[in-house]
Design an enzyme around this catalytic site. Structure first.
Site, short mmCIF file in Angstrom:
data_model
loop_
_atom_site.label_atom_id
_atom_site.label_comp_id
_atom_site.label_asym_id
_atom_site.label_seq_id
_atom_site.Cartn_x
_atom_site.Cartn_y
_atom_site.Cartn_z
N TYR A 145 0.84 -1.21 0.00
CA TYR A 145 0.00 0.00 0.00
C TYR A 145 0.88 1.26 0.00
O TYR A 145 0.73 2.14 -0.85
CB TYR A 145 -0.94 -0.01 1.22
CG TYR A 145 -1.55 1.33 1.51
CD1 TYR A 145 -2.40 1.93 0.58
CD2 TYR A 145 -1.26 2.02 2.69
CE1 TYR A 145 -2.94 3.18 0.83
CE2 TYR A 145 -1.80 3.26 2.94
CZ TYR A 145 -2.64 3.84 2.01
OH TYR A 145 -3.17 5.07 2.25
N LEU A 194 -8.85 1.48 14.69
CA LEU A 194 -8.97 1.34 16.14
C LEU A 194 -10.15 2.13 16.72
O LEU A 194 -10.95 1.57 17.47
CB LEU A 194 -7.65 1.79 16.81
CG LEU A 194 -7.66 1.70 18.33
CD1 LEU A 194 -7.82 0.26 18.79
CD2 LEU A 194 -6.37 2.30 18.90
N GLY A 286 3.20 -6.15 10.26
CA GLY A 286 3.42 -4.87 9.57
C GLY A 286 3.27 -3.65 10.44
O GLY A 286 3.53 -2.54 9.99
N1 UDP Z 1 -5.34 -1.82 16.74
C1 UDP Z 1 -5.64 -2.71 17.75
N2 UDP Z 1 -6.85 -3.37 17.69
C2 UDP Z 1 -7.74 -3.18 16.67
C3 UDP Z 1 -7.42 -2.26 15.64
C4 UDP Z 1 -6.19 -1.61 15.72
O1 UDP Z 1 -4.89 -2.91 18.69
O2 UDP Z 1 -8.80 -3.83 16.67
C5 UDP Z 1 -4.05 -1.09 16.80
C6 UDP Z 1 -3.15 -1.33 15.60
O3 UDP Z 1 -2.34 -2.46 15.81
C7 UDP Z 1 -2.37 -0.02 15.54
C8 UDP Z 1 -3.33 1.02 16.09
O4 UDP Z 1 -4.34 0.28 16.78
O5 UDP Z 1 -1.25 -0.09 16.39
C9 UDP Z 1 -4.00 1.85 15.01
O6 UDP Z 1 -4.50 0.95 14.03
P1 UDP Z 1 -5.40 1.43 12.83
O7 UDP Z 1 -5.77 0.20 12.03
O8 UDP Z 1 -6.52 2.27 13.33
O9 UDP Z 1 -4.46 2.38 11.98
P2 UDP Z 1 -3.01 2.15 11.32
O10 UDP Z 1 -2.01 2.52 12.38
O11 UDP Z 1 -2.92 0.73 10.88
O12 UDP Z 1 -2.99 3.10 10.19
#
Ligand code: UDP
Length: 331
Positions: A145, A194, A286
């Site tokens: 991505y 999240l 990732g």
């Molecule tokens: N995260 C989590 N549980 C969830 C969704 C996300 O612990 O159900 C964590 C994820 O591992 C990251 C942070 O929350 O560290 C933000 O994730 P999100 O997918 O919102 O955004 P990203 O950082 O991937 O752009």
């Protein structure tokens, strides 16, 4: 704003795109939205905004859109945008995201449009060599991505050199929150982000939140992110259009303040006053430990000042949207 021109917003029915359309219209810009409604929602675009239901893969459609409207600038949001999915299906990302952007750029250049704002990402920096992340940190995308966005950034660089097309690449950190008027918000299917997941747990739509790993090298062991309000991102796009009157640029957009997953859940407990059950699960592939932006360049060169730098304020707008629209746009 140049009188008589229209702005083309691709992905204007999506999360960040729809907030940007609202911001552009509030400032008196005329817009046309192009969206294939794969992720976007028709109801996120006001009925009096010209709307083209179509795909960027359709080069003939793009030519028609540029022929029918005097497009002064393009704001390009439409893309596949999930890091996790891109790790499972890389060619969908370096394929579709890149070829679609290429079609769009070709159509823009052929039509004489010379201003372009790209929705880009902090994922460009992968696991960064230092933090907070300014625009001089080495680019080493963390996923297909991020790579796809980097390739598009490079295409813009050459479009500038060869055709004099001016661009702004806006690298978002974690887009969050919802329009304070309660009409627009985040609605993904499936939801992976999240804050909406935490608020679904507060609403009772999920039994709990799974924390993806609590053994990172961060103060409480959970990942730290820089959450930036979606209306502040929209505002940066409008300001970037002004910059394009004189030159191109790259900007990292965040509040410069990191919050851990546990801190986000605490903020949601404060804002909602509800219990939110959590379970700790394994790390998500990732995910870097910490991503925090240094946005001094956006502040000094775009005159950008976030209006919602406070995490509780961001979560409050998202909660207001969730409470009013527990099923999102309902489509
Ligand atoms: N995260 C989590 N549980 C969830 C969704 C996300 O612990 O159900 C964590 C994820 O591992 C990251 C942070 O929350 O560290 C933000 O994730 P999100 O997918 O919102 O955004 P990203 O950082 O991937 O752009």
């Amino acid at each position: 704003m140049t009188t008589g021109e229209t702005l083309l917003v691709t992905g204007g029915a999506g999360y960040v795109g729809s907030h940007c359309v609202a911001e552009l219209r509030a400032r008196g810009h005329r817009v046309v939205v192009l969206d294939n409604l794969q992720q976007g929602h028709r109801a996120a675009v006001p009925t009096d905004v010209p709307f083209v239901a179509g795909d960027l893969a359709d080069a003939a459609l793009l030519r028609r859109v540029f022929a029918e409207h005097r497009i002064g600038a393009v704001l390009h949001f439409a893309a596949n945008s999930l890091v996790g999915e891109s790790m499972r299906d890389p060619f969908k990302y370096v394929g579709d995201n890149v070829t679609n952007a290429l079609n769009l750029l070709r159509a823009a250049v052929d039509a004489g449009t010379r201003r372009f704002v790209l929705s880009s990402t902090a994922n460009l920096f992968g696991t960064p060599e230092r933090t907070p992340i300014d625009e001089t940190v080495t680019i080493d995308p963390g996923s297909p991505y991020g790579e796809s966005k980097f390739i598009v950034e490079r295409m813009l660089h050459w479009a500038d050199r060869v055709y004099g097309l001016r661009f702004a690449c806006l690298r978002y950190f974690n887009a969050a929150g919802a329009h304070p008027d309660g009409t627009l918000g985040e609605d993904h299917d499936p939801e992976t982000h999240l804050i909406p997941i935490v608020l679904d747990a507060a609403l009772g739509k999920r039994s709990h939140v799974e924390i993806f790993g609590d053994d990172y090298a961060t103060p409480d062991g959970t990942c730290v992110r820089d959450y930036v309000h979606v209306c502040d991102l929209a505002d940066a796009h409008v300001k970037a259009l002004d910059l394009l009157a004189t030159r191109s640029g790259h900007f990292n957009l965040g509040n410069g303040q990191g919050y851990s997953v546990k801190q986000v859940i605490e903020a949601a407990r404060r804002v909602t006053g509800r219990d939110i059950a959590v379970k700790v699960g394994p790390r998500r592939p990732g995910d870097p430990a910490t991503l925090v932006a240094a946005s001094a360049r956006a502040m000094s060169e775009l005159g950008w000042t976030p209006r919602f730098p406070d995490l509780d304020a961001i979560v409050r707008t998202a909660w207001e949207w969730k409470r009013r629209h527990p099923d999102g746009y309902g489509d």
